[in-house]
Structure formats: structure tokens, C-alpha cells
Design an enzyme around this catalytic site. Structure first.
Site, PDB file in Angstrom:
ATOM      1  N   GLN A 303      -6.767  -2.906  -2.526  1.00 37.77           N
ATOM      2  CA  GLN A 303      -7.731  -3.769  -1.850  1.00 37.77           C
ATOM      3  C   GLN A 303      -7.777  -3.465  -0.353  1.00 37.77           C
ATOM      4  O   GLN A 303      -8.841  -3.487   0.258  1.00 37.77           O
ATOM      5  CB  GLN A 303      -7.373  -5.237  -2.074  1.00 37.77           C
ATOM      6  CG  GLN A 303      -8.216  -6.232  -1.292  1.00 37.77           C
ATOM      7  CD  GLN A 303      -9.691  -6.194  -1.652  1.00 37.77           C
ATOM      8  OE1 GLN A 303     -10.033  -5.905  -2.801  1.00 37.77           O
ATOM      9  NE2 GLN A 303     -10.560  -6.489  -0.697  1.00 37.77           N
ATOM     10  N   GLU A 304      -6.633  -3.156   0.224  1.00 33.61           N
ATOM     11  CA  GLU A 304      -6.571  -2.905   1.661  1.00 33.61           C
ATOM     12  C   GLU A 304      -7.184  -1.560   2.039  1.00 33.61           C
ATOM     13  O   GLU A 304      -7.926  -1.464   3.015  1.00 33.61           O
ATOM     14  CB  GLU A 304      -5.110  -2.955   2.133  1.00 33.61           C
ATOM     15  CG  GLU A 304      -4.498  -4.345   2.132  1.00 33.61           C
ATOM     16  CD  GLU A 304      -5.170  -5.253   3.147  1.00 33.61           C
ATOM     17  OE1 GLU A 304      -5.376  -4.835   4.296  1.00 33.61           O
ATOM     18  OE2 GLU A 304      -5.508  -6.391   2.786  1.00 33.61           O
ATOM     19  N   SER A 305      -6.864  -0.508   1.289  1.00 36.07           N
ATOM     20  CA  SER A 305      -7.237   0.840   1.744  1.00 36.07           C
ATOM     21  C   SER A 305      -7.782   1.757   0.672  1.00 36.07           C
ATOM     22  O   SER A 305      -8.086   2.915   0.966  1.00 36.07           O
ATOM     23  CB  SER A 305      -6.000   1.516   2.344  1.00 36.07           C
ATOM     24  OG  SER A 305      -5.026   1.771   1.331  1.00 36.07           O
TER      25      SER A 305
END
Length: 471
Positions: A303-305
Site C-alpha cells: 500500500q505504501e510503495s
């Protein structure tokens, strides 16, 4: 009547039909010392992870029922819902809980509804939509024998005689939808929740026709269930509706599904194959250090990267776990763009956030709130919990908190926050996406058992496990 209906239910030859003489009365759960429940393996009702830990919507509810009754629950697994219901008719179990729509034609006593369902026809996304019934001409629909959708499709066949019905020997929804995705079936009749769960890992499926049929999911008891168990089950269901236990469990298992579109799922599945293998050892090392299931950490990182170690956002956060320079310094991360350092640092940071939440916040709500705090900061999360309390909402429940967090961008609520306004709605979307990614990874990737667990680390969950209730 019972024999004829059981034949319809079982979909078998007359020689295999349970006769009245074959039925026996199972001892009362108190005398038996257990509550015996027929169920089936499926994402919606009952599932177990690679270490044998069971969970699921019906499973969790029944465990609470067992606690209420003061007896352990023994789950008896059947290959499909048809045979689970047949076990009730035969008197082999006290009740069946298999995610089945209520069907009053069967010789069973049904509980009051646990949730509502509607039925659909599912095809592959490259097949044309069905606009009207006549479009089913020369199409073959696979459907479970004796189900409500089968009843309605039989009515359609009278109007569209060239439509074919297929009653498979293995009628489990998950099996049929998987066969459909592989091109072995034409169309499958199922309910909308089963479709949504399957679409998490089979993005080439699509709803092509809405059947004008709806029902409710309930538990099935014997036809003469007039005694104390039926009354006690109803009293239990009344209680969990009042205290929001039912709503929380419904949100836990169904509240996040279908928040990802088909493109997002397809991309994620491709990157599991192409990118994840390079970083899997780092996520597993992070699990060994923190006790947090590596698949949860991988979902957070995606989700972050999108598992891109060089990722950089407009706000200056960088790396696989998108850490700020301040957070990286505090965690001892020297190079945010080093995948291993970022993963280990991000895992420690998430563990710190989860630990900071009050003990009253249970799992898995605790993990979802920590995910939101990962995005917002714990100051904003604490402010949102204060607002929730003032609004009369339960600030230990993710179900309530995800309705409060989006309010943090409004001036009338932001003015009450020491940390100022925040994009709480984005934090909710992030957490719900991670729930989907985590579910997918739990299905496709095995658990990891570290060779040596760290000692003395209190993180609010047992070492090496997912947040309880997520497996």
C-alpha cells in the site's frame, strides 16, 4: 415429505437418500458436552491457516455462542453446504452454519437472519453482459442443486428452453468460481459476497446478470427444534445484534471486500509474482523481530510503495515503507532507500504504534487503527478517538472509528484537534486496501515460522501470528 425434500437437498440417488429410520437424535449439547456444528470450508464461513488456526464469520460467532452456552464447539467439516444441511436432517449435528441462504422448502428450522444476500450470475469479464433472460439462450449455468437460485433458474428455463442447467458434483462456490475463471464453466450462479471474495484473487470474473432473488443467511437446526437450544440461540443472536458484536464481525469479514477494482487486483497479483520474491526474506526477518505476520507487513508495504524501494512522495516520505526522515532517524534507519532497512524500520514503527493504543482496543481493530496511525500519526489518531468518544461512538472499534476519521478534514472537527486537520478519509482507504491485500496474501502465501522468536517483546498479539480473526 422429509424423504423427498432430503433427496432434493442431497441431489443424490434414492439409494443414498437418508430414510427416516436412518435418522437419530443427537444428545442435547449439555449431555454431549459440546455443541456439534456442521460447516464447510470457505472464505465466508470457516477457514484455517497453514498452522491450523480457524477463523471465519460463522466460526467466530459460534465460538462466542459456545462461550455463552458453556460448552466447546466442535466443527464437523463437510465438502459443501448441501451435505452440511443434510447432517442436520440426519440428526448428526446440533445445527449447520455454512453461509447458506434460508430455504423454507427444506425440513429445517432456521434462526433469525445473520445477514442478507442477493444472487447473481457470474461470468468471465471478457464475456458479454446479459441484458435480459433471452440472452441466456444456449448458455450453461452451473448452480447448486436445491438452492434458491436453482429454483429461479428452473423457472427461467421454462421461458428460455435452450438455456442449460448444470448441477455439479462439487457445488462449493469457491470451486465453481475457480473453474469458471479457468474457462472450464460458462456461467455460475452464486451470491454477491461469494463473488466478491473470489474476485480478490480471480479478477477476470464479473457479474453479468442480477437474479431477482434474495434471501438471508441463517443457521439451520433440526425441524423439531422447539427446545432450549433454539431459544438460547435466538437469545444469543438478539444480544449480539444489540451490543454490535454482529456488526463488528460482519465488518471484519465483509466490510472491505470489493474496495479494490479489477485493475488493482490484477496488478497486485502480478507483483506478487514479479516483485515479492526479492523482498520476502526481509519481511520474514521483520516478523522474526517484531512478531507481526510477514504477510501483514508485506500488505502494508505494498500500500505504501507497491514494493518499490526507491519510491518517493510529494511530502518527502521515501522508501519501501515510506518513512519520514525524522521517523527513520528515530528508528536507526540509515538509508531509507535500502529495502531491508526500510522494511525492518517500518515494521518496528508499526509495532510501536500498535503498542501505544490502549489495552481496551482488541485485535484486529487494534491493527487497523495502527495502520491508520501509520498514515496520520498517533496524535491525530488519539484526537479522532477523543472525538469519537464525545460523539457517543465506540473508540475501541474500527467499525466506529472509520466513520469518524473522515470528519477530521472538516473545520468544525479539525478545530478540536491539537494536531490540526488531517486527511482521515485517506487513512481509512489505506487501511481498507491493506485489509484486502492482506486477505489475498493469506490465501496465496504460506505462513513463516522463525527459527527463534525474540523474547520479552510485548506487541499486543501472539508472536508469529496475524491479527486475531484475520486468518
Amino acid at each position: 415429505m422429509i424423504i423427498a425434500t432430503a433427496l432434493l437437498l442431497a441431489g443424490c440417488e434414492p439409494g443414498a437418500t437418508p430414510k427416516v429410520a436412518d435418522q437419530h437424535q443427537l444428545a442435547d449439547y449439555r449431555s454431549a458436552g459440546e455443541l456439534r456444528v456442521a460447516t464447510r470450508v470457505g472464505a465466508a464461513s470457516y477457514r484455517s491457516d497453514t498452522e491450523g488456526r480457524a477463523s471465519g464469520f460463522d466460526h467466530d460467532l459460534l465460538q462466542k455462542l459456545g462461550e455463552r452456552l458453556g460448552v466447546p464447539v466442535r466443527f464437523v467439516l463437510f465438502p459443501d453446504a448441501t451435505r452440511a444441511l443434510e447432517a442436520v436432517i440426519r440428526g448428526q449435528v446440533h445445527l449447520a452454519a455454512a453461509g447458506v441462504g434460508r430455504n423454507d422448502r427444506l425440513p429445517l428450522t432456521w434462526t433469525s437472519p445473520l445477514r442478507e444476500i442477493d444472487y447473481v450470475l457470474v461470468g468471465r469479464s471478457d464475456s458479454p453482459d446479459l441484458v435480459e433472460e433471452k440472452d441466456l439462450t444456449r448458455r450453461t449455468v452451473s448452480v447448486r442443486h436445491g438452492s434458491l437460485s436453482a429454483d429461479y433458474l428452473n423457472q427461467i428455463r421454462k421461458r428460455v428452453p435452450d438455456m442449460n442447467l448444470h448441477f455439479p458434483s462439487n457445488p462449493a462456490d469457491e470451486h465453481l468460481l475457480n473453474e469458471l475463471a479457468q474457462g472450464h464453466l460458462d456461467l455460475v450462479a452464486t451470491d454477491r459476497v461469494q463473488f466478491a471474495l473470489a474476485a480478490q484473487t480471480l479478477p477476470n470474473l464479473a457479474i453479468v446478470y442480477d437474479l431477482p432473488v434474495s434471501s438471508t443467511i441463517g443457521w439451520a437446526l433440526p425441524p423439531d427444534a422447539k427446545g432450549s437450544l433454539a431459544a438460547e440461540v435466538e437469545d444469543f443472536l438478539s444480544t449480539i445484534r444489540t451490543d454490535d458484536t454482529l456488526a463488528r464481525l460482519s465488518d471484519r469479514y465483509f466490510g472491505h471486500i470489493r474496495r479494490l477494482d479489477d485493475t488493482a487486483v490484477t496488478t497486485f497479483l502480478a507483483r506478487i509474482q514479479a516483485r515479492l520474491p526479492r523482498y520476502r526474506p526481509h519481511f520474514q526477518e521483520a516478523q522474526a523481530q517484531t512478531g507481526i505476520d510477514w504477510r501483514f507487513l508485506a500488505a502494508l508495504a505494498y500500500q505504501e510503495s507497491h514494493w518499490e524501494p526507491l519510491a518517493t512522495s510529494w511530502s518527502g516520505v521515501r522508501g519501501m515503507m515510506m518513512l519520514t526522515s525524522e521517523t527513520a532517524d528515530r528508528l536507526g534507519v540509515r538509508d531509507r532507500l535500502d529495502a531491508r532497512e526500510s522494511i525492518l524500520g517500518g515494521a518496528r514503527y508499526f509495532a510501536m504504534l500498535r503498542e501505544q493504543l490502549p489495552d481496551a482496543v482488541p485485535e484486529p481493530d487494534r491493527s487497523w487503527m495502527a495502520v491508520a496511525a501509520y498514515n496520520l500519526g498517533m496524535g491525530h489518531m488519539n484526537g479522532a478517538r477523543t472525538i469519537a468518544q464525545r460523539m457517543g461512538k465506540d473508540n475501541t472499534s474500527w467499525l466506529d472509528m472509520k466513520t469518524v476519521l473522515p470528519l477530521m478534514s472538516r473545520p468544525e472537527y479539525a478545530s478540536r484537534l491539537k494536531a490540526g486537520a488531517a486527511r482521515g478519509g485517506e487513512a481509512v482507504i489505506m487501511a481498507e486496501n491493506i485489509r484486502n491485500y492482506h486477505d489475498i496474501l493469506l490465501r496465496l502465501e504460506g505462513a513463516y515460522v522463525p527459527p527463534l522468536q525474540p523474547r520479552g517483546l510485548k506487541l499486543g498479539a501472539a508472536s508469529g501470528t496475524s491479527p486475531p480473526g484475520d486468518g
